[in-house]
Design a protein around this motif. Structure first.
Motif, PDB file in Angstrom:
ATOM      1  N   LEU A 288       0.831  -1.198   0.000  1.00  0.00           N
ATOM      2  CA  LEU A 288       0.000   0.000   0.000  1.00  0.00           C
ATOM      3  C   LEU A 288       0.873   1.259   0.000  1.00  0.00           C
ATOM      4  CD1 LEU A 288      -2.896   0.916  -0.063  1.00  0.00           C
ATOM      5  CD2 LEU A 288      -2.915   0.874   2.427  1.00  0.00           C
ATOM      6  N   THR A 289       1.969   1.232   0.739  1.00  0.00           N
ATOM      7  CA  THR A 289       2.897   2.367   0.752  1.00  0.00           C
ATOM      8  C   THR A 289       3.476   2.599  -0.634  1.00  0.00           C
ATOM      9  OG1 THR A 289       3.450   1.987   3.075  1.00  0.00           O
ATOM     10  CG2 THR A 289       5.014   3.276   1.789  1.00  0.00           C
ATOM     11  N   ARG A 290       3.845   1.531  -1.319  1.00  0.00           N
ATOM     12  CA  ARG A 290       4.372   1.674  -2.684  1.00  0.00           C
ATOM     13  C   ARG A 290       3.311   2.227  -3.631  1.00  0.00           C
ATOM     14  NH1 ARG A 290       7.450  -3.496  -1.785  1.00  0.00           N
ATOM     15  NH2 ARG A 290       9.623  -2.840  -1.710  1.00  0.00           N
ATOM     16  N   MET A 291       2.069   1.812  -3.471  1.00  0.00           N
ATOM     17  CA  MET A 291       0.992   2.328  -4.313  1.00  0.00           C
ATOM     18  C   MET A 291       0.829   3.830  -4.126  1.00  0.00           C
ATOM     19  SD  MET A 291      -1.980  -0.502  -3.928  1.00  0.00           S
ATOM     20  CE  MET A 291      -1.879  -2.111  -4.679  1.00  0.00           C
TER      21      MET A 291
ATOM     22  N   LEU B 164       8.970   0.191 -10.087  1.00  0.00           N
ATOM     23  CA  LEU B 164       9.101   1.580 -10.491  1.00  0.00           C
ATOM     24  C   LEU B 164       9.361   2.514  -9.313  1.00  0.00           C
ATOM     25  CD1 LEU B 164       6.191   1.795 -13.087  1.00  0.00           C
ATOM     26  CD2 LEU B 164       8.640   1.552 -13.563  1.00  0.00           C
ATOM     27  N   ILE B 165       8.730   2.264  -8.196  1.00  0.00           N
ATOM     28  CA  ILE B 165       8.865   3.125  -7.017  1.00  0.00           C
ATOM     29  C   ILE B 165       9.382   2.287  -5.853  1.00  0.00           C
ATOM     30  CG2 ILE B 165       7.657   4.610  -5.376  1.00  0.00           C
ATOM     31  CD1 ILE B 165       7.759   5.760  -8.189  1.00  0.00           C
ATOM     32  N   PRO B 166      10.654   2.469  -5.472  1.00  0.00           N
ATOM     33  CA  PRO B 166      11.194   1.715  -4.338  1.00  0.00           C
ATOM     34  C   PRO B 166      10.537   2.155  -3.038  1.00  0.00           C
ATOM     35  CG  PRO B 166      12.804   3.295  -5.131  1.00  0.00           C
ATOM     36  CD  PRO B 166      11.632   3.354  -6.059  1.00  0.00           C
ATOM     37  N   LEU B 167      10.538   1.267  -2.070  1.00  0.00           N
ATOM     38  CA  LEU B 167       9.907   1.553  -0.778  1.00  0.00           C
ATOM     39  C   LEU B 167      10.690   2.585   0.015  1.00  0.00           C
ATOM     40  CD1 LEU B 167       7.626   0.910   1.123  1.00  0.00           C
ATOM     41  CD2 LEU B 167       8.923  -1.025   1.977  1.00  0.00           C
TER      42      LEU B 167
END
Length: 70
Positions: free
Chosen positions: A32-35, A63-66
């Motif tokens: 959810l954090t990555r979303m 695409l988006i690292p944590l």
């Protein structure tokens, strides 16, 4: 006003529980954090919407690292 990190973690856990109840397993706090990070980092939501039709979530998560930006 900025919320305390522990409060944010508790809220995130509750959201994950609700989404899991509504849509089934597969979500976690990190997913959810990555979303959210993908949403925040994307200048054009139409592109994200289009890509979501052809890419599985695992490809988006790359695409988006944590972690925080360096």
């Amino acid at each position: 006003m900025v919320a305390h990190p522990k409060l944010l973690q508790q809220i995130l856990a509750l959201v994950v529980q609700q989404l899991t109840r509504d849509f089934g397993r597969g979500l976690s706090s990190s997913v959810l954090t990555r979303m959210v990070k993908l949403y925040e980092a994307s200048p054009d939501q139409a592109i994200v919407a289009t890509l979501s039709q052809v890419l599985v979530w695992g490809r988006f998560s790359v695409l988006i690292p944590l972690g925080e930006p360096r």
